[in-house]
Design a protein around this motif. Structure first.
Motif, PDB file in Angstrom:
ATOM      1  N   VAL A 241       0.839  -1.206   0.000  1.00 58.25           N
ATOM      2  CA  VAL A 241       0.000   0.000   0.000  1.00 58.25           C
ATOM      3  C   VAL A 241       0.876   1.259   0.000  1.00 58.25           C
ATOM      4  O   VAL A 241       0.581   2.236  -0.692  1.00 58.25           O
ATOM      5  N   ALA A 242       1.965   1.240   0.786  1.00 56.38           N
ATOM      6  CA  ALA A 242       2.871   2.389   0.840  1.00 56.38           C
ATOM      7  C   ALA A 242       3.494   2.652  -0.519  1.00 56.38           C
ATOM      8  O   ALA A 242       3.716   3.808  -0.906  1.00 56.38           O
ATOM      9  N   ASP A 243       3.801   1.589  -1.280  1.00 54.79           N
ATOM     10  CA  ASP A 243       4.363   1.761  -2.620  1.00 54.79           C
ATOM     11  C   ASP A 243       3.392   2.491  -3.543  1.00 54.79           C
ATOM     12  O   ASP A 243       3.808   3.182  -4.483  1.00 54.79           O
ATOM     13  N   GLN A 244       2.094   2.339  -3.288  1.00 53.36           N
ATOM     14  CA  GLN A 244       1.075   3.036  -4.087  1.00 53.36           C
ATOM     15  C   GLN A 244       0.824   4.458  -3.587  1.00 53.36           C
ATOM     16  O   GLN A 244       0.021   5.193  -4.173  1.00 53.36           O
ATOM     17  N   ASN A 245       1.485   4.828  -2.475  1.00 51.03           N
ATOM     18  CA  ASN A 245       1.333   6.161  -1.882  1.00 51.03           C
ATOM     19  C   ASN A 245      -0.131   6.466  -1.550  1.00 51.03           C
ATOM     20  O   ASN A 245      -0.630   7.556  -1.797  1.00 51.03           O
ATOM     21  N   ARG A 246      -0.788   5.447  -0.977  1.00 54.72           N
ATOM     22  CA  ARG A 246      -2.186   5.597  -0.585  1.00 54.72           C
ATOM     23  C   ARG A 246      -2.368   5.111   0.850  1.00 54.72           C
ATOM     24  O   ARG A 246      -1.581   4.292   1.334  1.00 54.72           O
ATOM     25  N   PRO A 247      -3.417   5.591   1.547  1.00 59.00           N
ATOM     26  CA  PRO A 247      -3.661   5.157   2.932  1.00 59.00           C
ATOM     27  C   PRO A 247      -4.352   3.799   2.971  1.00 59.00           C
ATOM     28  O   PRO A 247      -4.844   3.289   1.947  1.00 59.00           O
ATOM     29  N   LEU A 248      -4.433   3.240   4.181  1.00 64.47           N
ATOM     30  CA  LEU A 248      -5.053   1.932   4.381  1.00 64.47           C
ATOM     31  C   LEU A 248      -6.047   2.008   5.538  1.00 64.47           C
ATOM     32  O   LEU A 248      -5.719   2.504   6.615  1.00 64.47           O
ATOM     33  N   LEU A 249      -7.245   1.521   5.302  1.00 60.79           N
ATOM     34  CA  LEU A 249      -8.260   1.384   6.348  1.00 60.79           C
ATOM     35  C   LEU A 249      -8.366  -0.097   6.706  1.00 60.79           C
ATOM     36  O   LEU A 249      -8.701  -0.922   5.843  1.00 60.79           O
ATOM     37  N   ILE A 250      -8.061  -0.431   7.942  1.00 59.77           N
ATOM     38  CA  ILE A 250      -8.123  -1.815   8.407  1.00 59.77           C
ATOM     39  C   ILE A 250      -9.432  -2.022   9.165  1.00 59.77           C
ATOM     40  O   ILE A 250      -9.699  -1.338  10.157  1.00 59.77           O
ATOM     41  N   ILE A 251     -10.238  -2.952   8.680  1.00 60.76           N
ATOM     42  CA  ILE A 251     -11.480  -3.315   9.364  1.00 60.76           C
ATOM     43  C   ILE A 251     -11.320  -4.756   9.820  1.00 60.76           C
ATOM     44  O   ILE A 251     -11.376  -5.691   9.002  1.00 60.76           O
ATOM     45  N   ALA A 252     -11.105  -4.943  11.106  1.00 57.05           N
ATOM     46  CA  ALA A 252     -10.834  -6.269  11.655  1.00 57.05           C
ATOM     47  C   ALA A 252     -11.566  -6.434  12.976  1.00 57.05           C
ATOM     48  O   ALA A 252     -11.990  -5.451  13.596  1.00 57.05           O
ATOM     49  N   GLU A 253     -11.698  -7.678  13.409  1.00 60.67           N
ATOM     50  CA  GLU A 253     -12.388  -7.974  14.661  1.00 60.67           C
ATOM     51  C   GLU A 253     -11.785  -7.195  15.821  1.00 60.67           C
ATOM     52  O   GLU A 253     -12.481  -6.705  16.692  1.00 60.67           O
ATOM     53  N   ASN A 254     -10.469  -7.067  15.820  1.00 57.53           N
ATOM     54  CA  ASN A 254      -9.775  -6.257  16.819  1.00 57.53           C
ATOM     55  C   ASN A 254      -8.311  -6.180  16.421  1.00 57.53           C
ATOM     56  O   ASN A 254      -7.820  -6.997  15.650  1.00 57.53           O
ATOM     57  N   VAL A 255      -7.611  -5.176  16.940  1.00 60.76           N
ATOM     58  CA  VAL A 255      -6.166  -5.060  16.766  1.00 60.76           C
ATOM     59  C   VAL A 255      -5.580  -4.971  18.165  1.00 60.76           C
ATOM     60  O   VAL A 255      -5.838  -4.004  18.892  1.00 60.76           O
ATOM     61  N   HIS A 256      -4.813  -5.982  18.563  1.00 59.73           N
ATOM     62  CA  HIS A 256      -4.302  -6.047  19.927  1.00 59.73           C
ATOM     63  C   HIS A 256      -3.180  -5.038  20.157  1.00 59.73           C
ATOM     64  O   HIS A 256      -2.609  -4.464  19.218  1.00 59.73           O
ATOM     65  N   ASP A 257      -2.860  -4.861  21.431  1.00 55.32           N
ATOM     66  CA  ASP A 257      -1.978  -3.775  21.854  1.00 55.32           C
ATOM     67  C   ASP A 257      -0.678  -3.707  21.077  1.00 55.32           C
ATOM     68  O   ASP A 257      -0.287  -2.643  20.599  1.00 55.32           O
TER      69      ASP A 257
END
Length: 560
Positions: A241-257
């Motif tokens: 995603v960084a190579d495309q110079n675009r942001p990322l929206l992560i939709i997941a059950e949870n993201v731990h600490d």
């Protein structure tokens, strides 16, 4: 930590002083003729805040006397509550709360019992609310919405037409987001969009500090049905995603600490722009919502149960959209690239399922379960078919645009409130016309009767404040309104004319007026029952040797 106890009457006097300080600064913004307030930004070098919004003024005032600041905080709570519920009416709520507090404290000092005063106020409030509902004019039209917007925005030209169009196309339940524009004129863009009630997992994802929003332009969207525990599993897709110079929206059950901390550190440092949220829905229904989002955004929902592995995700499996706006409580995804034919097909299927459940005979299945299933299907249908409006506020300078944005957003919420409960004469006249509803009421005792008398004084306060802000004679206007047999007559302060409130465009939503009064009474009756205040005595020794200049120069804190 040691405590300081302040008893009455000193406690009430200092609290009232704090209220007067905040109310005096905020009440000048009431009405179209009300002047603005200039607020110094807390950061040096940044332009001051220019506002005509009462809650913005109230929130900016922090008083040195901590007891007085408690009074100011009460007004901030009143205005903030009204702002969250209906957007407009914040200054009206402050004016009402101030006069009720002042008169109640005088009555308590004269020997009236606070709880009996509260009963009288509550009785009067109930009668006033009933009168407001009886006098409400329903069936709000587009023309009324334009006039309501004109009142709420202090006669901004053209705004009412755009807001009326937004409500016509989106409906009262639609989503309209506001942002700073780059042109002189306001612009309204209504597009297909996705809206659901899940916010960012950490406030450090925020990109717009003013509005507490995380805004992603042209994001990729990763949809994952499991919890993310290891940041290393995300590294491959993050690099793509960084190579495309675009942001990322992560939709997941949870993201731990551990994984969340890694995302935040890289996000704050500008390595990549990313925001993490949870998917909509609960329990076993959440997987369906994740699949719906995949369909809407043209991506693939990753299911660990069928062998999908996070570290092997490719760009082709990610969804895409034109824009994503995430707040602490909700997410709006605008311009998803999903296949519209497949979306329509799924919508038809869901509608058929809902109709089949409704067609069941009594006794077929659980009544509660059927209701739950129908609600779930309707929410999915709404998300699939929803539209999102985008209002870009124009202007010449950032200071002007930011000030207009607040007023226009308040006007939109005010117009939606009008659709819910109807409208009545504006400019403080709606409340003033409620005086006959409590004029002949006989309470149980003299103390409750005093509470009703305080309400009578409060009902006239907003109109009197409006007239004072415009430099007009209050006695003359009140006498003319009292002489009118038609209770739908109003006074246009800007053009100094009388007439039917719908014809001259002086309109207030019933819900705005009602909630301003209800919130004011609720907070002040709590104040009346206060006999003492317990405050912590701060330990100032912790600041010994601290120099802000030295800390700024060295980036160190000597207290550490």
């Amino acid at each position: 930590m040691s405590k300081q106890i302040i008893y009455n009457p000193e406690a009430r006097q200092r609290i009232m002083h704090g209220m007067n300080t905040v109310a005096r600064a905020a009440s000048v913004t009431l009405g179209s003729a009300g002047p603005a307030v200039l607020i110094q930004h807390r950061t040096d070098g940044i332009a001051p805040i220019f506002t005509r919004d009462g809650v913005t003024v109230a929130n900016a005032i922090i008083q040195e006397d901590r007891i007085a600041d408690l009074g100011g905080r009460m007004l901030r709570d009143v205005a903030g509550s009204v702002s969250r519920q209906v957007g407009d009416g914040t200054t009206t709520a402050i004016v009402l709360a101030r006069i009720i507090a002042s008169e109640c404290l005088k009555s308590v000092a004269a020997g009236f019992h606070p709880l009996e005063l509260k009963k009288g106020l509550d009785l009067a409030l109930t009668l006033v609310e009933q009168h407001l509902h009886r006098q409400a004019v329903t069936g709000v039209t587009a023309d009324w919405i334009e006039k309501i917007a004109a009142v709420a925005t202090k006669s901004e030209p053209g705004v009412g037409q755009l807001l009326a169009r937004a409500l016509a196309e989106l409906g009262a339940d639609g989503t309209l987001s506001f942002q700073l524009g780059s042109a002189l004129q306001d612009q309204l863009d209504i597009v297909e969009g996705i809206h659901f009630g899940q916010g960012y997992l950490s406030p450090y994802f925020v990109t717009d500090k003013t509005r507490n929003e995380a805004v992603l332009d042209h994001p990729y969207i990763l949809l994952y049905d499991r919890e993310i525990t290891d940041l290393m599993n995300l590294v491959p897709i993050l690099e793509q995603v960084a190579d495309q110079n675009r942001p990322l929206l992560i939709i997941a059950e949870n993201v731990h600490d551990q994984a969340l901390t890694g995302l935040l550190l890289n996000h704050i440092r500008g390595v990549f722009n990313v925001v993490a949220i949870k998917p909509p829905g609960f329990g076993d229904k959440r997987l369906n919502r994740l699949n719906d989002l995949a369909l809407l955004t043209g991506g693939q929902a990753l299911h660990e149960g069928r062998g999908d592995q996070l570290e092997r995700v490719t760009l082709a499996q990610l969804g895409q959209a034109r824009r994503a706006v995430i707040t602490a409580e909700q997410t709006t995804i605008i311009g998803g690239i999903g296949d519209q034919a497949r979306i329509r097909q799924l919508s038809r299927s869901l509608r058929q399922q809902a109709e089949a459940i409704r067609a069941q005979k009594p006794g077929q299945g659980s009544a509660t379960g059927n209701r739950h299933d129908i609600d779930e299907l309707e929410e999915r249908i709404a998300m699939l078919a929803g539209k999102v409006g985008h209002f870009q506020v124009g202007g010449i300078t950032d200071v002007e645009i930011k000030e207009r944005l607040v007023r226009i957003e308040n006007a939109y919420m005010s117009a939606k409130a009008a659709l819910e409960e109807g409208v009545l004469p504006g400019g403080g006249v709606g409340l003033y016309n409620c005086l006959p509803a409590i004029a002949e009421v006989i309470a149980e005792n003299a103390e409750q009767q005093q509470g009703i008398a305080i309400m009578r004084q409060a009902l006239a306060a907003p109109l009197q404040q409006l007239l004072a802000n415009s430099g007009l004679s209050g006695e003359t206007v009140l006498a003319r309104l009292d002489a009118e047999s038609d209770r739908r007559q109003a006074f246009d302060i800007q053009h100094q004319r009388y007439g039917h409130f719908l014809e001259i465009g002086i309109i207030d939503p019933v819900k705005v007026t009602r909630l301003a009064l209800r919130n004011a009474v609720s907070v002040i009756t709590t104040l009346m029952a206060t006999e003492s205040v317990v405050m912590e005595i701060p330990d100032l020794s912790i600041m010994d040797g601290y120099s802000p200049e030295w800390a700024a120069a060295t980036r160190e804190d000597p207290r550490m």
